[in-house]
Design a protein around this motif. Structure first.
Motif, mmCIF file in Angstrom:
data_model
loop_
_atom_site.group_PDB
_atom_site.id
_atom_site.type_symbol
_atom_site.label_atom_id
_atom_site.label_comp_id
_atom_site.label_asym_id
_atom_site.label_seq_id
_atom_site.Cartn_x
_atom_site.Cartn_y
_atom_site.Cartn_z
ATOM 1 N N ARG A 4 0.858 -1.184 0.000
ATOM 2 C CA ARG A 4 0.000 0.000 0.000
ATOM 3 C C ARG A 4 0.899 1.240 0.000
ATOM 4 N N ALA A 6 0.785 5.900 -0.757
ATOM 5 C CA ALA A 6 -0.007 7.124 -0.898
ATOM 6 C C ALA A 6 0.504 7.940 -2.082
ATOM 7 N N TYR A 8 -0.980 11.450 -3.157
ATOM 8 C CA TYR A 8 -2.079 12.376 -2.926
ATOM 9 C C TYR A 8 -1.831 13.824 -3.373
ATOM 10 N N ARG A 34 -5.122 10.222 -3.381
ATOM 11 C CA ARG A 34 -5.183 8.778 -3.075
ATOM 12 C C ARG A 34 -4.265 8.506 -1.878
ATOM 13 N N TYR A 35 -4.874 8.302 -0.732
ATOM 14 C CA TYR A 35 -4.117 8.057 0.493
ATOM 15 C C TYR A 35 -3.952 6.578 0.794
ATOM 16 N N ASN A 36 -4.511 5.722 -0.053
ATOM 17 C CA ASN A 36 -4.504 4.291 0.226
ATOM 18 C C ASN A 36 -4.523 3.523 -1.089
ATOM 19 N N VAL A 37 -3.442 3.615 -1.848
ATOM 20 C CA VAL A 37 -3.366 2.969 -3.156
ATOM 21 C C VAL A 37 -3.124 1.475 -2.958
ATOM 22 N N HIS A 211 -11.261 0.815 1.031
ATOM 23 C CA HIS A 211 -12.298 1.809 0.758
ATOM 24 C C HIS A 211 -12.043 3.116 1.504
ATOM 25 N N ASN A 212 -11.168 3.093 2.493
ATOM 26 C CA ASN A 212 -10.815 4.313 3.230
ATOM 27 C C ASN A 212 -9.728 5.052 2.465
ATOM 28 N N GLN A 213 -9.958 6.347 2.205
ATOM 29 C CA GLN A 213 -9.039 7.073 1.333
ATOM 30 C C GLN A 213 -8.704 8.483 1.821
ATOM 31 N N ASP A 214 -9.156 8.911 2.992
ATOM 32 C CA ASP A 214 -8.955 10.311 3.363
ATOM 33 C C ASP A 214 -7.622 10.534 4.070
#
Length: 226
Positions: A4, A6, A8, A34-37, A211-214
């Motif tokens: 994973r 980031a 962003y 994109r904080y969770n690629v 699904h979490n991306q913030d």
């Protein structure tokens, strides 16, 4: 690693330190956000084509037709240049993933704690990558993998592997069509940033859900499991 990361900042900010002159990349100040690629998604990949640098959305993963397992997402720098799977990609498909940092999970027994690793000065990072070129022609499940290296010093306490993060100069040489596969091996050995260039801190386990991306995903937490 790497599972994973980031990406962003606006692509202009990510690429600015490279001082690109010969590129076909249009101006775009909008944050990528994109904080969770995660693997299996399309990722902006910097690559050289027809003498110019391009930024293309490319599938993160590589599975040629004869490969019957899930797509691979990483390749070891120590063996990729000579192995059956990655030798053709090393020769003709070298590229760079612009990033703001990556995640690793520290393990102790049945406990896992994610950490966010980034440049100490928060400068953009450039992960060495190899894949199925040309990148403007999407190939199903034949995208790219991130090249990894052994961790050293304090970083090994989190994970024994890390992405091969190149200096700006090395990143440009890595992508160049004039760079031979042998020279690319030298770049992989000599052009990577040392452990001292990075900082890391524990982050929320929410990063485990793609699904979490913030932006809260990269914030340091005060009560890590490990």
């Amino acid at each position: 690693m790497c599972g994973r990361f980031a990406q962003y900042q606006p692509r202009d900010a990510l690429l600015a330190p490279l001082h690109l002159s010969d590129s076909a990349i249009p101006y775009d100040p909008v944050p990528i956000g994109r904080y969770n690629v995660a693997p299996g998604t399309r990722v902006l990949l910097l690559n050289q084509r027809d003498g110019l640098l391009h930024l293309d959305p490319v599938f993160w993963g590589y599975a040629p037709e004869w490969w019957e397992k899930a797509p691979l997402i990483n390749a070891r720098s120590e063996t990729a240049a000579s192995g059956r799977m990655f030798k053709p990609l090393w020769r003709n498909g070298r590229a760079v993933v612009p990033a703001n940092g990556w995640y690793e999970w520290k393990r102790a027994g049945d406990k896992k704690q994610p950490y966010f690793i980034h440049a100490k000065d928060d400068a953009p990072l450039w992960f060495a990558a190899i894949g199925k070129a040309p990148y403007d022609r999407p190939h199903e499940k034949e995208g790219f993998v991130i090249v990894t290296a052994a961790s050293d010093k304090g970083m090994v306490d989190i994970h024994d592997r890390r992405p091969l993060v190149l200096t700006a100069e090395a990143a440009l040489a890595w992508m160049s069509a004039d760079t031979s596969p042998q020279h690319a091996e030298e770049i992989a050995h000599d052009g990577a940033l040392p452990e001292e260039a990075f900082s890391w801190h524990p982050v929320s386990r929410q990063v485990g859900n793609i699904h979490n991306q913030d932006e809260t995903l990269i914030a340091e937490i005060n009560d890590p499991l490990i």
